[in-house]
Design a protein around this motif. Sequence first.
Motif, PDB file in Angstrom:
ATOM      1  N   ARG A  62     -49.785  83.972 -49.901  1.00  0.00           N
ATOM      2  CA  ARG A  62     -49.586  83.085 -51.018  1.00  0.00           C
ATOM      3  C   ARG A  62     -49.730  83.396 -52.436  1.00  0.00           C
ATOM      4  NH1 ARG A  62     -51.504  76.916 -49.826  1.00  0.00           N
ATOM      5  NH2 ARG A  62     -51.208  75.993 -51.889  1.00  0.00           N
ATOM      6  N   THR A  63     -50.814  84.337 -52.747  1.00  0.00           N
ATOM      7  CA  THR A  63     -50.907  84.774 -54.128  1.00  0.00           C
ATOM      8  C   THR A  63     -49.861  85.502 -54.605  1.00  0.00           C
ATOM      9  OG1 THR A  63     -53.169  84.622 -53.916  1.00  0.00           O
ATOM     10  CG2 THR A  63     -52.312  86.100 -55.596  1.00  0.00           C
ATOM     11  N   ILE A  64     -49.224  86.426 -53.753  1.00  0.00           N
ATOM     12  CA  ILE A  64     -48.035  87.197 -54.207  1.00  0.00           C
ATOM     13  C   ILE A  64     -46.905  86.428 -54.221  1.00  0.00           C
ATOM     14  CG2 ILE A  64     -46.659  89.165 -53.387  1.00  0.00           C
ATOM     15  CD1 ILE A  64     -48.860  90.294 -51.985  1.00  0.00           C
ATOM     16  N   LEU A  68     -44.385  86.076 -57.816  1.00  0.00           N
ATOM     17  CA  LEU A  68     -43.166  86.172 -57.499  1.00  0.00           C
ATOM     18  C   LEU A  68     -42.034  85.081 -58.178  1.00  0.00           C
ATOM     19  CD1 LEU A  68     -42.815  88.388 -54.274  1.00  0.00           C
ATOM     20  CD2 LEU A  68     -42.787  89.144 -56.758  1.00  0.00           C
ATOM     21  N   VAL A  69     -42.664  83.888 -57.497  1.00  0.00           N
ATOM     22  CA  VAL A  69     -42.112  82.712 -57.907  1.00  0.00           C
ATOM     23  C   VAL A  69     -42.155  82.467 -59.574  1.00  0.00           C
ATOM     24  CG1 VAL A  69     -42.017  80.215 -57.838  1.00  0.00           C
ATOM     25  CG2 VAL A  69     -41.990  81.595 -55.697  1.00  0.00           C
ATOM     26  N   TRP A 189     -45.706  86.438 -45.076  1.00  0.00           N
ATOM     27  CA  TRP A 189     -45.455  87.830 -45.371  1.00  0.00           C
ATOM     28  C   TRP A 189     -43.906  87.938 -45.455  1.00  0.00           C
ATOM     29  CZ3 TRP A 189     -47.804  90.948 -48.563  1.00  0.00           C
ATOM     30  CH2 TRP A 189     -49.326  90.828 -48.403  1.00  0.00           C
ATOM     31  N   ALA A 190     -43.163  87.019 -44.489  1.00  0.00           N
ATOM     32  CA  ALA A 190     -41.669  87.238 -44.378  1.00  0.00           C
ATOM     33  C   ALA A 190     -41.082  86.610 -45.659  1.00  0.00           C
ATOM     34  CB  ALA A 190     -41.078  86.300 -43.161  1.00  0.00           C
ATOM     35  N   ALA A 286     -46.152  83.852 -64.222  1.00  0.00           N
ATOM     36  CA  ALA A 286     -47.012  84.251 -62.762  1.00  0.00           C
ATOM     37  C   ALA A 286     -48.446  83.597 -63.097  1.00  0.00           C
ATOM     38  CB  ALA A 286     -47.129  85.771 -62.877  1.00  0.00           C
ATOM     39  N   ILE A 287     -49.059  83.702 -64.248  1.00  0.00           N
ATOM     40  CA  ILE A 287     -50.366  83.076 -64.489  1.00  0.00           C
ATOM     41  C   ILE A 287     -50.276  81.461 -64.319  1.00  0.00           C
ATOM     42  CG2 ILE A 287     -52.042  82.667 -66.427  1.00  0.00           C
ATOM     43  CD1 ILE A 287     -51.410  85.371 -67.533  1.00  0.00           C
ATOM     44  N   ILE A 288     -49.322  80.873 -64.847  1.00  0.00           N
ATOM     45  CA  ILE A 288     -48.920  79.485 -64.490  1.00  0.00           C
ATOM     46  C   ILE A 288     -49.161  79.017 -63.140  1.00  0.00           C
ATOM     47  CG2 ILE A 288     -47.630  77.705 -65.166  1.00  0.00           C
ATOM     48  CD1 ILE A 288     -46.997  78.863 -67.657  1.00  0.00           C
ATOM     49  N   VAL A 289     -48.265  79.604 -62.242  1.00  0.00           N
ATOM     50  CA  VAL A 289     -48.032  79.319 -61.127  1.00  0.00           C
ATOM     51  C   VAL A 289     -49.409  79.374 -60.112  1.00  0.00           C
ATOM     52  CG1 VAL A 289     -46.797  79.375 -59.072  1.00  0.00           C
ATOM     53  CG2 VAL A 289     -45.338  79.637 -61.150  1.00  0.00           C
ATOM     54  N   LEU A 290     -49.945  80.852 -60.366  1.00  0.00           N
ATOM     55  CA  LEU A 290     -51.283  81.004 -59.734  1.00  0.00           C
ATOM     56  C   LEU A 290     -52.239  80.000 -60.285  1.00  0.00           C
ATOM     57  CD1 LEU A 290     -51.313  85.033 -60.377  1.00  0.00           C
ATOM     58  CD2 LEU A 290     -51.488  84.037 -58.201  1.00  0.00           C
TER      59      LEU A 290
END
Length: 330
Positions: A62-64, A68-69, A189-190, A286-290
């Motif tokens: 979920r973090t990755i 990426l998103v 992971w998929a 990446a920071i914003i979505v995280l």
Amino acid sequence: MNTKNRKKVIILVMLLIIFIISIFLSVGLGAIKVSPKEIIRALIDKNGTVNYRIIWNIRLPRTIISVLVGISLSLSGTIIQGVMQNSLASPSIIGVSSGAGFAALTILILFPEYYNLVPLGAFVGAFVVTMLIYGLAWKDGLVPNRLILAGVAVNSLLGAGNNALLTFFPDRVSGVINFMVGSLNGVTWANVHSILPYVIVGIVIALTLSDKLNILVLGDEVATGLGVNVEKIRFIFIILSSVLAGSAVSVVGLLGFVGLIAPHISRLIIGSDYRFLFPTAILLGAIIVLLCDLISRVLFAPMEIPVGIIMSVLGAPFFLYLLRSKEAKQ
């Protein structure tokens, strides 16, 4: 390295530190809290403990995906704003994400047996809408107001298409609710493997061609005079933004405003040099979505709010602020 560039590097280093901290917060916080020490221990000592299973099977993918998103949408937004020369443009506002979403939703509802074609469908939808809006906004050059109006109109049309699909096939609605609002719930992971190649290619191409975009924003005549093949470079960037937006939508659904907020804040803190703007937007997206995903998980824990709702709550006021600021300058 001159003083100006040294300051930009310092800003990038600070963002990188915040990014790393955000990753640890994302993996460690939730219904069950895990300390940074336990995170590292669980990843090193793969002995099947509860913490290991939570981190490896749920939190880490979920973090990755959040990273990426965030990268995909922020890069797509930065490219669109540069190519279309409009700071209010973003994949969600001008309909690019909606194009990807409509194509993906059509496959999910009408042809669920072809689920593996969702990424391709999302890319095609994003690309077609991008080209349509670009054509509608062109009149002896790009017209900023026409760009936004065309995007809003196309967005509304695609929204009507989405609603029609949900109305005519109500028995299949429950399976696409998370897609409609934008959610990271249940990613695996998929999903990481499906989006990772697009993000890597997007980052490499964007950073490689950053100098070309610096020239392109000076105007077609100037860029041509400096030896840039304007139409070729513009087309490459349009394809790239479509691929990035489509890949993100295919995984998390209609997640809005990241492509607006990240590029604009990046431009405020780093300037308009795309050699630095792209890396800044990558980290900031990446920071914003995280952080938004983290809020969605802990705000009403153990109940979870789709991250798209959090993004809309933050993004809509930000867009109105940008709109007012832009009008005040005119």
